[in-house]
Design a protein around this motif. Structure first.
Motif, PDB file in Angstrom:
ATOM      1  N   GLU A 153       1.290   9.333  -5.818  1.00 16.07           N
ATOM      2  CA  GLU A 153       1.592  10.627  -5.283  1.00 16.07           C
ATOM      3  C   GLU A 153       2.583  11.237  -6.342  1.00 16.07           C
ATOM      4  O   GLU A 153       2.638  12.300  -6.778  1.00 16.07           O
ATOM      5  CB  GLU A 153       2.146  10.789  -4.042  1.00 16.07           C
ATOM      6  CG  GLU A 153       1.033  10.590  -3.069  1.00 16.07           C
ATOM      7  CD  GLU A 153       1.517  10.622  -1.508  1.00 16.07           C
ATOM      8  OE1 GLU A 153       2.776  10.819  -1.330  1.00 16.07           O
ATOM      9  OE2 GLU A 153       0.749  10.733  -0.705  1.00 16.07           O
ATOM     10  N   ARG A 209       0.773  -1.305  -0.083  1.00 15.81           N
ATOM     11  CA  ARG A 209      -0.076  -0.029   0.023  1.00 15.81           C
ATOM     12  C   ARG A 209       0.822   1.002  -0.062  1.00 15.81           C
ATOM     13  O   ARG A 209       0.684   2.189  -0.841  1.00 15.81           O
ATOM     14  CB  ARG A 209      -0.903  -0.002   1.140  1.00 15.81           C
ATOM     15  CG  ARG A 209      -1.820   1.154   1.284  1.00 15.81           C
ATOM     16  CD  ARG A 209      -2.775   1.287   2.324  1.00 15.81           C
ATOM     17  NE  ARG A 209      -2.028   1.328   3.835  1.00 15.81           N
ATOM     18  CZ  ARG A 209      -1.514   2.189   4.329  1.00 15.81           C
ATOM     19  NH1 ARG A 209      -1.607   3.549   3.879  1.00 15.81           N
ATOM     20  NH2 ARG A 209      -0.836   1.939   5.613  1.00 15.81           N
ATOM     21  N   ALA A 210       2.029   1.505   0.954  1.00 10.95           N
ATOM     22  CA  ALA A 210       2.848   2.442   0.731  1.00 10.95           C
ATOM     23  C   ALA A 210       3.405   2.706  -0.541  1.00 10.95           C
ATOM     24  O   ALA A 210       3.783   3.901  -1.144  1.00 10.95           O
ATOM     25  CB  ALA A 210       3.853   2.009   2.068  1.00 10.95           C
ATOM     26  N   GLU A 267       0.843   4.134  -2.944  1.00 14.66           N
ATOM     27  CA  GLU A 267       0.525   5.583  -2.533  1.00 14.66           C
ATOM     28  C   GLU A 267       1.665   6.345  -3.169  1.00 14.66           C
ATOM     29  O   GLU A 267       1.438   7.471  -3.561  1.00 14.66           O
ATOM     30  CB  GLU A 267       0.202   5.637  -1.158  1.00 14.66           C
ATOM     31  CG  GLU A 267      -1.077   5.262  -0.699  1.00 14.66           C
ATOM     32  CD  GLU A 267      -2.209   6.001  -1.607  1.00 14.66           C
ATOM     33  OE1 GLU A 267      -2.269   7.134  -1.488  1.00 14.66           O
ATOM     34  OE2 GLU A 267      -2.806   5.259  -2.144  1.00 14.66           O
ATOM     35  N   ARG A 268       3.183   5.984  -2.852  1.00 15.19           N
ATOM     36  CA  ARG A 268       4.216   6.786  -3.513  1.00 15.19           C
ATOM     37  C   ARG A 268       4.106   6.860  -4.748  1.00 15.19           C
ATOM     38  O   ARG A 268       4.247   7.955  -5.386  1.00 15.19           O
ATOM     39  CB  ARG A 268       5.412   5.957  -3.011  1.00 15.19           C
ATOM     40  CG  ARG A 268       5.886   6.178  -1.658  1.00 15.19           C
ATOM     41  CD  ARG A 268       7.237   6.020  -1.234  1.00 15.19           C
ATOM     42  NE  ARG A 268       7.672   4.515  -1.763  1.00 15.19           N
ATOM     43  CZ  ARG A 268       7.316   3.351  -1.051  1.00 15.19           C
ATOM     44  NH1 ARG A 268       7.161   3.585   0.409  1.00 15.19           N
ATOM     45  NH2 ARG A 268       7.729   2.243  -1.508  1.00 15.19           N
ATOM     46  N   ASP A 298       1.657  15.598   5.342  1.00 12.63           N
ATOM     47  CA  ASP A 298       0.672  14.824   6.161  1.00 12.63           C
ATOM     48  C   ASP A 298      -0.100  16.031   6.863  1.00 12.63           C
ATOM     49  O   ASP A 298       0.326  17.014   7.426  1.00 12.63           O
ATOM     50  CB  ASP A 298       1.618  14.182   7.317  1.00 12.63           C
ATOM     51  CG  ASP A 298       2.043  12.922   6.684  1.00 12.63           C
ATOM     52  OD1 ASP A 298       1.488  12.383   5.879  1.00 12.63           O
ATOM     53  OD2 ASP A 298       3.131  12.495   7.358  1.00 12.63           O
ATOM     54  N   VAL A 345      -6.856  10.904   0.795  1.00  7.45           N
ATOM     55  CA  VAL A 345      -7.449  10.129   2.033  1.00  7.45           C
ATOM     56  C   VAL A 345      -7.200   8.849   1.685  1.00  7.45           C
ATOM     57  O   VAL A 345      -8.082   8.444   0.586  1.00  7.45           O
ATOM     58  CB  VAL A 345      -8.777  10.684   2.562  1.00  7.45           C
ATOM     59  CG1 VAL A 345      -9.174   9.604   3.660  1.00  7.45           C
ATOM     60  CG2 VAL A 345      -8.557  12.146   3.290  1.00  7.45           C
ATOM     61  N   LEU A 390      -6.301   5.648   6.822  1.00 10.76           N
ATOM     62  CA  LEU A 390      -4.833   5.070   6.781  1.00 10.76           C
ATOM     63  C   LEU A 390      -3.867   6.271   6.628  1.00 10.76           C
ATOM     64  O   LEU A 390      -2.791   6.050   7.179  1.00 10.76           O
ATOM     65  CB  LEU A 390      -4.809   3.802   5.778  1.00 10.76           C
ATOM     66  CG  LEU A 390      -5.583   2.931   6.154  1.00 10.76           C
ATOM     67  CD1 LEU A 390      -5.479   1.792   4.877  1.00 10.76           C
ATOM     68  CD2 LEU A 390      -5.451   2.231   7.412  1.00 10.76           C
ATOM     69  N   SER A 391      -4.197   7.034   5.858  1.00 11.74           N
ATOM     70  CA  SER A 391      -3.387   8.350   5.446  1.00 11.74           C
ATOM     71  C   SER A 391      -4.237   9.751   5.094  1.00 11.74           C
ATOM     72  O   SER A 391      -5.375   9.323   4.483  1.00 11.74           O
ATOM     73  CB  SER A 391      -2.314   8.013   4.434  1.00 11.74           C
ATOM     74  OG  SER A 391      -2.882   7.694   3.068  1.00 11.74           O
ATOM     75  N   CYS A 392      -3.709  10.875   5.432  1.00 10.51           N
ATOM     76  CA  CYS A 392      -4.295  11.741   4.885  1.00 10.51           C
ATOM     77  C   CYS A 392      -3.301  13.067   4.662  1.00 10.51           C
ATOM     78  O   CYS A 392      -2.455  13.316   5.651  1.00 10.51           O
ATOM     79  CB  CYS A 392      -5.159  12.439   6.044  1.00 10.51           C
ATOM     80  SG  CYS A 392      -6.041  14.012   5.847  1.00 10.51           S
ATOM     81  N   ARG A 393      -3.115  13.375   3.401  1.00 15.19           N
ATOM     82  CA  ARG A 393      -2.014  14.304   2.879  1.00 15.19           C
ATOM     83  C   ARG A 393      -2.410  14.882   1.836  1.00 15.19           C
ATOM     84  O   ARG A 393      -3.272  15.055   1.052  1.00 15.19           O
ATOM     85  CB  ARG A 393      -0.852  13.155   2.148  1.00 15.19           C
ATOM     86  CG  ARG A 393      -0.357  12.429   3.146  1.00 15.19           C
ATOM     87  CD  ARG A 393       0.464  11.128   2.510  1.00 15.19           C
ATOM     88  NE  ARG A 393       1.484  11.617   1.624  1.00 15.19           N
ATOM     89  CZ  ARG A 393       2.855  11.985   2.305  1.00 15.19           C
ATOM     90  NH1 ARG A 393       2.889  11.739   3.370  1.00 15.19           N
ATOM     91  NH2 ARG A 393       3.699  12.212   1.087  1.00 15.19           N
TER      92      ARG A 393
END
Length: 210
Positions: A107, A99-100, A103-104, A183, A157, A169-172
């Motif tokens: 982005e 997942r990381a 997401e990278r 973040d 999100v 899980l993440s909010c950027r």
């Protein structure tokens, strides 16, 4: 606005059929090249062909990330331009590591599109015209250039289920001036955490991971 904003940006149209929203077969080619990521017609890109190289690279990175751990599944739900940048929406079952990585990659695609003309693929800047934001070169830009030091309003999100409970899980937030994501504490936003977790809330929904 300083002189920098008035400097011309080179432009060469790659395919004249892409002018004025024209379509060619590149969208179908992407789905064919990465069948594990798409379930056509769902997920096919809804943007100009100037970003097709970015989308191809993002799909390749996502596909490779899925192969690193067993049992990962992901389907791209939507690829579209929003507020002048490329947004990739997905859902799936991913390990934390994959997942990381996904997401990278998403982005990276977001940042690359923020400086790439959506029509021709050459260097672009953010324009505003009658309330619409687009990233374009000098030749394809319409309206007025926006100031460089402007933070995009969109917040990315990612929601997911942990121990049977839906969580953020993440909010950027993307900082266009710094070309990076920052973040943001979910409880600092006016939207409210409960609304962000709601399935009916989609404007900032970037991904869903089981």
């Amino acid at each position: 606005m300083g002189n920098e904003a008035r400097l011309p940006i080179c432009c060469t149209v790659i395919d004249p059929r892409l002018e004025n929203g024209g379509r060619d077969d590149w969208r179908a080619d992407i789905a064919t090249s990465y069948p594990e990521l798409f379930d056509p017609p769902r997920g096919l890109p809804e943007c100009g062909g100037g970003w097709k190289a970015i989308i191809h690279e993002a799909c390749r990175e996502i596909r490779d990330a899925l192969k690193t751990d067993q049992g990962n599944t992901l389907k791209i739900m939507l690829i579209r331009q929003r507020a002048g940048v490329l947004n990739i929406f997905w859902e799936g079952m991913l390990s934390a590591r994959v997942r990381a990585a996904v997401e990278r990659t998403i982005e990276w695609a977001y940042v690359e599109s923020a400086r790439t003309c959506e029509v021709c693929g050459f260097e672009g800047r953010l324009y505003t015209c009658e309330g619409w934001l687009t990233t374009a070169c000098t030749g394809h830009g319409k309206g007025k250039l926006t100031p460089r030091k402007r933070k995009a309003a969109a917040v990315r999100v990612v929601r997911g289920t942990i121990d049977g409970k839906l969580q953020i899980l993440s909010c950027r937030r993307y900082d266009r001036d710094g070309d990076c994501f920052i973040d943001v504490p979910p409880d600092s936003l006016e939207i409210g955490i409960e609304r962000m977790l709601s399935e009916s809330y989609s404007p900032i929904f970037a991904g869903y991971c089981h």
